[in-house]
Design a protein around this motif. Sequence first.
Motif, PDB file in Angstrom:
ATOM      1  N   LEU A   1       0.832  -1.203   0.000  1.00 29.04           N
ATOM      2  CA  LEU A   1       0.000   0.000   0.000  1.00 29.04           C
ATOM      3  C   LEU A   1       0.867   1.255   0.000  1.00 29.04           C
ATOM      4  CD1 LEU A   1      -2.783   1.319   0.198  1.00 29.04           C
ATOM      5  CD2 LEU A   1      -2.654   1.049   2.688  1.00 29.04           C
ATOM      6  N   ALA A   2       1.903   1.256   0.837  1.00 29.50           N
ATOM      7  CA  ALA A   2       2.816   2.404   0.916  1.00 29.50           C
ATOM      8  C   ALA A   2       3.525   2.630  -0.417  1.00 29.50           C
ATOM      9  CB  ALA A   2       3.834   2.180   2.025  1.00 29.50           C
ATOM     10  N   LYS A   3       3.891   1.553  -1.082  1.00 25.50           N
ATOM     11  CA  LYS A   3       4.571   1.651  -2.376  1.00 25.50           C
ATOM     12  C   LYS A   3       3.676   2.361  -3.397  1.00 25.50           C
ATOM     13  CE  LYS A   3       6.291  -1.283  -6.128  1.00 25.50           C
ATOM     14  NZ  LYS A   3       6.457  -2.688  -6.581  1.00 25.50           N
ATOM     15  N   ARG A   4       2.408   1.979  -3.446  1.00 26.11           N
ATOM     16  CA  ARG A   4       1.477   2.582  -4.401  1.00 26.11           C
ATOM     17  C   ARG A   4       1.241   4.057  -4.082  1.00 26.11           C
ATOM     18  NH1 ARG A   4      -3.260  -2.081  -5.088  1.00 26.11           N
ATOM     19  NH2 ARG A   4      -1.848  -3.848  -5.393  1.00 26.11           N
ATOM     20  N   MET A   5       1.124   4.373  -2.802  1.00 22.83           N
ATOM     21  CA  MET A   5       0.879   5.753  -2.409  1.00 22.83           C
ATOM     22  C   MET A   5       2.084   6.638  -2.726  1.00 22.83           C
ATOM     23  SD  MET A   5      -1.116   5.033   1.203  1.00 22.83           S
ATOM     24  CE  MET A   5      -1.370   6.761   1.606  1.00 22.83           C
ATOM     25  N   LYS A   6       3.275   6.130  -2.497  1.00 22.33           N
ATOM     26  CA  LYS A   6       4.476   6.919  -2.765  1.00 22.33           C
ATOM     27  C   LYS A   6       4.684   7.134  -4.261  1.00 22.33           C
ATOM     28  CE  LYS A   6       6.908   5.735   1.507  1.00 22.33           C
ATOM     29  NZ  LYS A   6       8.047   5.026   2.131  1.00 22.33           N
ATOM     30  N   GLU A   7       4.285   6.147  -5.064  1.00 18.62           N
ATOM     31  CA  GLU A   7       4.388   6.314  -6.520  1.00 18.62           C
ATOM     32  C   GLU A   7       3.537   7.484  -6.998  1.00 18.62           C
ATOM     33  OE1 GLU A   7       3.248   2.543  -8.085  1.00 18.62           O
ATOM     34  OE2 GLU A   7       5.253   1.666  -7.879  1.00 18.62           O
ATOM     35  N   ASP A   8       2.399   7.714  -6.318  1.00 25.54           N
ATOM     36  CA  ASP A   8       1.510   8.816  -6.699  1.00 25.54           C
ATOM     37  C   ASP A   8       1.703  10.046  -5.821  1.00 25.54           C
ATOM     38  OD1 ASP A   8       0.499   7.218  -8.652  1.00 25.54           O
ATOM     39  OD2 ASP A   8      -1.348   6.700  -7.603  1.00 25.54           O
ATOM     40  N   ALA A   9       2.690   9.985  -4.924  1.00 23.14           N
ATOM     41  CA  ALA A   9       3.028  11.122  -4.054  1.00 23.14           C
ATOM     42  C   ALA A   9       1.827  11.586  -3.237  1.00 23.14           C
ATOM     43  CB  ALA A   9       3.594  12.264  -4.878  1.00 23.14           C
ATOM     44  N   VAL A  10       1.156  10.658  -2.568  1.00 25.89           N
ATOM     45  CA  VAL A  10       0.013  10.999  -1.726  1.00 25.89           C
ATOM     46  C   VAL A  10       0.221  10.430  -0.321  1.00 25.89           C
ATOM     47  CG1 VAL A  10      -1.589  11.048  -3.673  1.00 25.89           C
ATOM     48  CG2 VAL A  10      -1.298   8.926  -2.375  1.00 25.89           C
ATOM     49  N   VAL A  11      -0.530  10.972   0.630  1.00 26.10           N
ATOM     50  CA  VAL A  11      -0.524  10.468   1.998  1.00 26.10           C
ATOM     51  C   VAL A  11      -1.966  10.254   2.432  1.00 26.10           C
ATOM     52  CG1 VAL A  11       1.652  11.541   2.647  1.00 26.10           C
ATOM     53  CG2 VAL A  11      -0.489  12.825   2.913  1.00 26.10           C
ATOM     54  N   GLY A  12      -2.135   9.420   3.460  1.00 27.34           N
ATOM     55  CA  GLY A  12      -3.480   9.139   3.959  1.00 27.34           C
ATOM     56  C   GLY A  12      -3.653   9.586   5.388  1.00 27.34           C
TER      57      GLY A  12
ATOM     58  N   SER B   1     -12.095   1.702  11.556  1.00 25.80           N
ATOM     59  CA  SER B   1     -11.389   2.842  10.976  1.00 25.80           C
ATOM     60  C   SER B   1     -10.651   3.594  12.077  1.00 25.80           C
ATOM     61  CB  SER B   1     -12.389   3.775  10.278  1.00 25.80           C
ATOM     62  OG  SER B   1     -11.734   4.923   9.797  1.00 25.80           O
ATOM     63  N   VAL B   2      -9.402   3.947  11.795  1.00 27.49           N
ATOM     64  CA  VAL B   2      -8.569   4.651  12.767  1.00 27.49           C
ATOM     65  C   VAL B   2      -8.036   5.944  12.131  1.00 27.49           C
ATOM     66  CG1 VAL B   2      -6.507   4.568  14.199  1.00 27.49           C
ATOM     67  CG2 VAL B   2      -7.875   2.504  13.855  1.00 27.49           C
ATOM     68  N   ARG B   3      -8.221   7.055  12.827  1.00 26.32           N
ATOM     69  CA  ARG B   3      -7.684   8.333  12.363  1.00 26.32           C
ATOM     70  C   ARG B   3      -6.225   8.423  12.784  1.00 26.32           C
ATOM     71  NH1 ARG B   3      -9.305  11.757   8.401  1.00 26.32           N
ATOM     72  NH2 ARG B   3      -8.264  13.771   8.665  1.00 26.32           N
ATOM     73  N   LEU B   4      -5.329   8.643  11.828  1.00 31.31           N
ATOM     74  CA  LEU B   4      -3.903   8.707  12.134  1.00 31.31           C
ATOM     75  C   LEU B   4      -3.547  10.041  12.787  1.00 31.31           C
ATOM     76  CD1 LEU B   4      -2.527   7.222   8.780  1.00 31.31           C
ATOM     77  CD2 LEU B   4      -2.999   6.013  10.927  1.00 31.31           C
ATOM     78  N   VAL B   5      -2.492  10.033  13.594  1.00 33.51           N
ATOM     79  CA  VAL B   5      -2.051  11.253  14.272  1.00 33.51           C
ATOM     80  C   VAL B   5      -1.701  12.323  13.247  1.00 33.51           C
ATOM     81  CG1 VAL B   5      -0.306  12.249  15.787  1.00 33.51           C
ATOM     82  CG2 VAL B   5      -1.208   9.953  16.266  1.00 33.51           C
ATOM     83  N   GLU B   6      -1.056  11.916  12.174  1.00 37.90           N
ATOM     84  CA  GLU B   6      -0.774  12.821  11.059  1.00 37.90           C
ATOM     85  C   GLU B   6      -0.746  12.002   9.771  1.00 37.90           C
ATOM     86  OE1 GLU B   6       3.912  13.382  10.655  1.00 37.90           O
ATOM     87  OE2 GLU B   6       3.138  14.140  12.565  1.00 37.90           O
ATOM     88  N   PRO B   7      -1.115  12.610   8.633  1.00 35.88           N
ATOM     89  CA  PRO B   7      -1.136  11.886   7.359  1.00 35.88           C
ATOM     90  C   PRO B   7       0.217  11.260   7.049  1.00 35.88           C
ATOM     91  CG  PRO B   7      -2.257  13.990   7.146  1.00 35.88           C
ATOM     92  CD  PRO B   7      -1.579  14.008   8.489  1.00 35.88           C
ATOM     93  N   THR B   8       0.196  10.066   6.476  1.00 38.13           N
ATOM     94  CA  THR B   8       1.450   9.373   6.194  1.00 38.13           C
ATOM     95  C   THR B   8       1.295   8.424   5.011  1.00 38.13           C
ATOM     96  OG1 THR B   8       3.198   7.999   7.164  1.00 38.13           O
ATOM     97  CG2 THR B   8       0.919   7.453   7.726  1.00 38.13           C
ATOM     98  N   ALA B   9       2.444   8.013   4.472  1.00 41.89           N
ATOM     99  CA  ALA B   9       2.491   6.970   3.452  1.00 41.89           C
ATOM    100  C   ALA B   9       3.575   5.968   3.831  1.00 41.89           C
ATOM    101  CB  ALA B   9       2.767   7.566   2.074  1.00 41.89           C
ATOM    102  N   GLU B  10       3.935   5.970   5.134  1.00 43.11           N
ATOM    103  CA  GLU B  10       4.998   5.096   5.615  1.00 43.11           C
ATOM    104  C   GLU B  10       4.433   3.734   6.007  1.00 43.11           C
ATOM    105  OE1 GLU B  10       8.181   5.674   5.446  1.00 43.11           O
ATOM    106  OE2 GLU B  10       7.722   7.629   4.538  1.00 43.11           O
TER     107      GLU B  10
END
Length: 346
Positions: free
Chosen positions: A280-291, A324-333
């Motif tokens: 999942l992180a790989k796909r998000m980083k390819e598109d330069a997005v965070v969740g 569903s869990v809200r993250l402390v800050e958006p991430t793609a890690e």
Amino acid sequence: MHIDFDCFFAAVSIRDQPQHADKPVAVSHGSSDASEIASCNYIARGFGVKNGMWMSTARKLCPGIIVLPYEFAKYEAASREFYDVVLGLNALKVQAVSIDEVLVDVTNLINDSTHPDIDGEETRALDMATRIRDRCRERTNCEVSVGIGPNILLAKLALRAAKPAGQYILRTSTTASFLATKNVRDLPGIGPKTSELILRSFGTDTIADIRDIKASRLAAVLGPKTGQRVYELCRGIDPTPVGAANEVERKSYSINVNWGVRFISADQPERFVKGLCEELAKRMKEDAVVGGSLVVTIAARHPQAERRTEKWLGCGKTESMARSVRLVEPTAEAEVMGRVAARVMR
């Protein structure tokens, strides 16, 4: 244009095994009764065999059916040749539907804006379809079919009329009479629930009859959006441009595993989920997005479910759980998402 291989998996496999060319053939992951058919040729379909059918059912309909295994490398090679032909057209827009199916807007190749000529445009479109089919046959030794129409809806319907190994043009002038012979369930994008509701509510599901119903009444029964869509489709109207499916703004990224996973140790589920987070992180980083939030959905085996599922590697009867869990800050890690997902699973 709507361009599609005929029985893609089966055609590619039979191509290199010509001794099966005149026999009923299906492609599947196995030959057991619990195996599912991914593709079958038209000879097998003549016996009533269909894609997605269990092998046990297929054998009852066609005892002599030949089962061939998947050959993914060959499928990929044939698909690349197919798309090389399509992209070589230099069409206005191309929309990939699947590995063996594509929508193409060829307006720029057949229209002459300075001297509009419907007959000439149709002739050029048919000639182009013939060239596409010839080139695909030369490069893959397989057949493709081509449906031609003034919009995506009519091109899709034309494709059905073109199969197998043919081409068909659905003209604006003949659309009304062509659709009049069909049922609402024959329209692309109209599912069984909608067609059943139409039949139950109006006592008919033929397009000829539904066209006589006002848009307001369809909207009252089916809802504003679906009602208007049905009203337009029954008249051959489809404003959706080629490529629209590729231009929808993406609001989420996901990794789904829809086959049953069997764990034998307590640490395996956590390692498995962390592996999914890495992808999942790989796909998000390819598109330069965070969740900003993470949703974990688990389909666990139902307490009363059989240990052996009917479908090979299937889930069987399950109980779904989602959190569903809200993250402390958006991430793609991957490490962060994996840690959160593991905590949710506990």
